[in-house]
Design a protein around this motif. Structure first.
Motif, PDB file in Angstrom:
ATOM      1  N   ASP A 196      -0.079  13.073   1.332  1.00  0.00           N
ATOM      2  CA  ASP A 196      -0.934  13.223   0.157  1.00  0.00           C
ATOM      3  C   ASP A 196      -1.788  11.987  -0.124  1.00  0.00           C
ATOM      4  O   ASP A 196      -2.505  11.945  -1.133  1.00  0.00           O
ATOM      5  CB  ASP A 196      -0.088  13.551  -1.078  1.00  0.00           C
ATOM      6  CG  ASP A 196       0.503  14.948  -1.003  1.00  0.00           C
ATOM      7  OD1 ASP A 196      -0.014  15.766  -0.213  1.00  0.00           O
ATOM      8  OD2 ASP A 196       1.492  15.212  -1.715  1.00  0.00           O
ATOM      9  N   LYS A 197      -1.728  10.989   0.764  1.00  0.00           N
ATOM     10  CA  LYS A 197      -2.568   9.808   0.592  1.00  0.00           C
ATOM     11  C   LYS A 197      -4.045  10.195   0.603  1.00  0.00           C
ATOM     12  O   LYS A 197      -4.867   9.574  -0.076  1.00  0.00           O
ATOM     13  CB  LYS A 197      -2.273   8.799   1.696  1.00  0.00           C
ATOM     14  CG  LYS A 197      -3.063   7.511   1.614  1.00  0.00           C
ATOM     15  CD  LYS A 197      -2.638   6.535   2.692  1.00  0.00           C
ATOM     16  CE  LYS A 197      -3.445   5.243   2.605  1.00  0.00           C
ATOM     17  NZ  LYS A 197      -3.013   4.241   3.615  1.00  0.00           N
ATOM     18  N   ILE A 224       0.289  15.174  -5.097  1.00  0.00           N
ATOM     19  CA  ILE A 224       0.394  13.711  -5.003  1.00  0.00           C
ATOM     20  C   ILE A 224       1.831  13.266  -4.758  1.00  0.00           C
ATOM     21  O   ILE A 224       2.125  12.080  -4.836  1.00  0.00           O
ATOM     22  CB  ILE A 224      -0.138  13.025  -6.274  1.00  0.00           C
ATOM     23  CG1 ILE A 224       0.619  13.528  -7.510  1.00  0.00           C
ATOM     24  CG2 ILE A 224      -1.625  13.225  -6.432  1.00  0.00           C
ATOM     25  CD1 ILE A 224       0.326  12.742  -8.770  1.00  0.00           C
ATOM     26  N   THR A 225       2.739  14.208  -4.473  1.00  0.00           N
ATOM     27  CA  THR A 225       4.152  13.831  -4.361  1.00  0.00           C
ATOM     28  C   THR A 225       4.497  13.195  -3.023  1.00  0.00           C
ATOM     29  O   THR A 225       5.417  12.377  -2.957  1.00  0.00           O
ATOM     30  CB  THR A 225       5.054  15.060  -4.565  1.00  0.00           C
ATOM     31  OG1 THR A 225       4.629  16.103  -3.692  1.00  0.00           O
ATOM     32  CG2 THR A 225       4.992  15.542  -5.995  1.00  0.00           C
ATOM     33  N   ASN A 226       3.797  13.541  -1.957  1.00  0.00           N
ATOM     34  CA  ASN A 226       4.153  13.032  -0.632  1.00  0.00           C
ATOM     35  C   ASN A 226       3.428  11.721  -0.348  1.00  0.00           C
ATOM     36  O   ASN A 226       2.546  11.633   0.505  1.00  0.00           O
ATOM     37  CB  ASN A 226       3.842  14.064   0.445  1.00  0.00           C
ATOM     38  CG  ASN A 226       4.428  13.676   1.803  1.00  0.00           C
ATOM     39  OD1 ASN A 226       4.940  12.577   1.975  1.00  0.00           O
ATOM     40  ND2 ASN A 226       4.346  14.585   2.747  1.00  0.00           N
ATOM     41  N   ILE A 227       3.783  10.676  -1.114  1.00  0.00           N
ATOM     42  CA  ILE A 227       3.327   9.320  -0.847  1.00  0.00           C
ATOM     43  C   ILE A 227       4.539   8.403  -0.890  1.00  0.00           C
ATOM     44  O   ILE A 227       5.447   8.595  -1.698  1.00  0.00           O
ATOM     45  CB  ILE A 227       2.239   8.853  -1.830  1.00  0.00           C
ATOM     46  CG1 ILE A 227       2.729   8.921  -3.277  1.00  0.00           C
ATOM     47  CG2 ILE A 227       0.963   9.660  -1.647  1.00  0.00           C
ATOM     48  CD1 ILE A 227       1.784   8.242  -4.256  1.00  0.00           C
ATOM     49  N   LYS A 228       4.540   7.404  -0.014  1.00  0.00           N
ATOM     50  CA  LYS A 228       5.693   6.521   0.159  1.00  0.00           C
ATOM     51  C   LYS A 228       5.227   5.073   0.218  1.00  0.00           C
ATOM     52  O   LYS A 228       4.081   4.790   0.568  1.00  0.00           O
ATOM     53  CB  LYS A 228       6.456   6.898   1.436  1.00  0.00           C
ATOM     54  CG  LYS A 228       6.989   8.326   1.431  1.00  0.00           C
ATOM     55  CD  LYS A 228       7.555   8.702   2.791  1.00  0.00           C
ATOM     56  CE  LYS A 228       8.204  10.079   2.758  1.00  0.00           C
ATOM     57  NZ  LYS A 228       7.211  11.150   2.412  1.00  0.00           N
ATOM     58  N   ALA A 256      11.512   7.341   0.723  1.00  0.00           N
ATOM     59  CA  ALA A 256      11.553   8.245  -0.434  1.00  0.00           C
ATOM     60  C   ALA A 256      10.154   8.398  -1.025  1.00  0.00           C
ATOM     61  O   ALA A 256       9.324   7.478  -0.957  1.00  0.00           O
ATOM     62  CB  ALA A 256      12.512   7.710  -1.495  1.00  0.00           C
ATOM     63  N   ASP A 257       9.886   9.572  -1.611  1.00  0.00           N
ATOM     64  CA  ASP A 257       8.607   9.790  -2.282  1.00  0.00           C
ATOM     65  C   ASP A 257       8.524   8.936  -3.549  1.00  0.00           C
ATOM     66  O   ASP A 257       9.479   8.862  -4.327  1.00  0.00           O
ATOM     67  CB  ASP A 257       8.437  11.262  -2.648  1.00  0.00           C
ATOM     68  CG  ASP A 257       8.277  12.157  -1.432  1.00  0.00           C
ATOM     69  OD1 ASP A 257       7.673  11.699  -0.444  1.00  0.00           O
ATOM     70  OD2 ASP A 257       8.764  13.298  -1.475  1.00  0.00           O
ATOM     71  N   ASN A 283       0.858  -1.173   0.000  1.00  0.00           N
ATOM     72  CA  ASN A 283       0.000   0.000   0.000  1.00  0.00           C
ATOM     73  C   ASN A 283       0.896   1.226   0.000  1.00  0.00           C
ATOM     74  O   ASN A 283       2.118   1.109  -0.195  1.00  0.00           O
ATOM     75  CB  ASN A 283      -0.941  -0.009   1.202  1.00  0.00           C
ATOM     76  CG  ASN A 283      -2.183   0.842   0.981  1.00  0.00           C
ATOM     77  OD1 ASN A 283      -2.277   1.597   0.012  1.00  0.00           O
ATOM     78  ND2 ASN A 283      -3.151   0.738   1.878  1.00  0.00           N
ATOM     79  N   PHE A 284       0.377   2.405   0.258  1.00  0.00           N
ATOM     80  CA  PHE A 284       1.182   3.605   0.328  1.00  0.00           C
ATOM     81  C   PHE A 284       0.754   4.432   1.531  1.00  0.00           C
ATOM     82  O   PHE A 284      -0.291   4.200   2.126  1.00  0.00           O
ATOM     83  CB  PHE A 284       1.118   4.402  -0.969  1.00  0.00           C
ATOM     84  CG  PHE A 284      -0.252   4.940  -1.327  1.00  0.00           C
ATOM     85  CD1 PHE A 284      -1.421   4.306  -0.926  1.00  0.00           C
ATOM     86  CD2 PHE A 284      -0.381   6.071  -2.097  1.00  0.00           C
ATOM     87  CE1 PHE A 284      -2.672   4.788  -1.261  1.00  0.00           C
ATOM     88  CE2 PHE A 284      -1.638   6.574  -2.449  1.00  0.00           C
ATOM     89  CZ  PHE A 284      -2.775   5.910  -2.020  1.00  0.00           C
TER      90      PHE A 284
END
Length: 237
Positions: free
Chosen positions: A65-66, A219-223, A203-204, A60-61
């Motif tokens: 930004d999720k 949407i960049t801040n997902i890991k 990391a993003d 999952n992530f």
């Protein structure tokens, strides 16, 4: 995280039960328990050797930004690879691995111009974890250590994406490098080992987002985040 904690707890209980099997019980011919191995760091130590492993991955992530993704869910997939183990003493060893890991997430990406509705984002990585292993029981160990991953393939739904420099077309691109921390528990029965592990990427996943092209939706801040259950077979020890 509640599901991850419950799964890890279940693995730990199962591993402890395996470790408490009476030593006087007969073992299958040809199989060696960990107590059959020589102590220390010699070639016959249980803390030295190599083998193959593979199993199930629930990916999952996570990240700030999720919340911008709709209908997000678990992507059930797999991983496989090889490991080596080098012992320091009876309790501690180091275990590097090389794994092919298919992971990603399910959800409705508000910035995607290539897919609509809920779909699976598939991310294929070559992972290299380097784990410190501690045998807290004779047949049971915990392991923790850093992991570096190289992204080799991206697929959004039924459309394959290039990894980098897609900003002109889609408004965002994927980060080719991930790094993180892995931790888990493992039980050994003869040459076989079974375990569970959680890995958190730092990391993003997405980089170089052009907000003008993606409707001003971040949407960049997902890991990456994933839980793995695996079976390993020792080729040597």
């Amino acid at each position: 995280m509640k599901h991850v904690a419950l799964l890890l707890a279940g693995c730990a209980l199962s591993a402890t039960a395996l470790a408490q099997t009476p030593t006087e019980a007969p073992r299958v011919s040809g199989l060696r328990s960990s107590t059959d191995y020589a102590p220390g760091t010699g070639s016959d130590s249980r803390n030295n050797g190599f083998g193959i492993k593979g199993g199930f991955t629930a990916a999952n992530f996570r990240g700030d930004d999720k919340k911008n993704f709709g209908n997000e869910g678990i992507y059930n997939t797999f991983h496989a690879g090889v490991y080596a183990q080098f012992g320091f003493n009876d309790k501690f060893s180091i275990q590097p691995e090389v794994l092919y890991s298919r992971q990603g997430f399910k959800g409705d990406n508000p910035a995607s111009t290539s897919q609509t509705g809920t779909y699976t984002t598939r991310l294929d990585y070559v992972q290299v974890p380097v784990l410190l292993v501690y045998n807290f029981l004779d047949n049971v160990s915990v392991h923790v250590g850093p992991q570096v991953s190289l992204l080799t393939k991206v697929k959004e739904g039924d459309r394959e994406r290039k990894i980098a420099d897609e900003n002109d077309t889609y408004g965002y691109s994927y980060n080719s490098l991930d790094y993180g921390l892995a931790a888990g528990v493992e039980a050994r029965v003869g040459p076989a080992r079974v375990g569970g592990r959680y890995t958190a990427g730092f990391a993003d996943i997405i980089q170089d987002q052009n907000l003008a092209k993606t409707g001003n939706t971040a949407i960049t801040n997902i890991k990456n985040g994933m839980f793995q259950v695996y079976l390993g077979i020792g080729i040597s020890n």
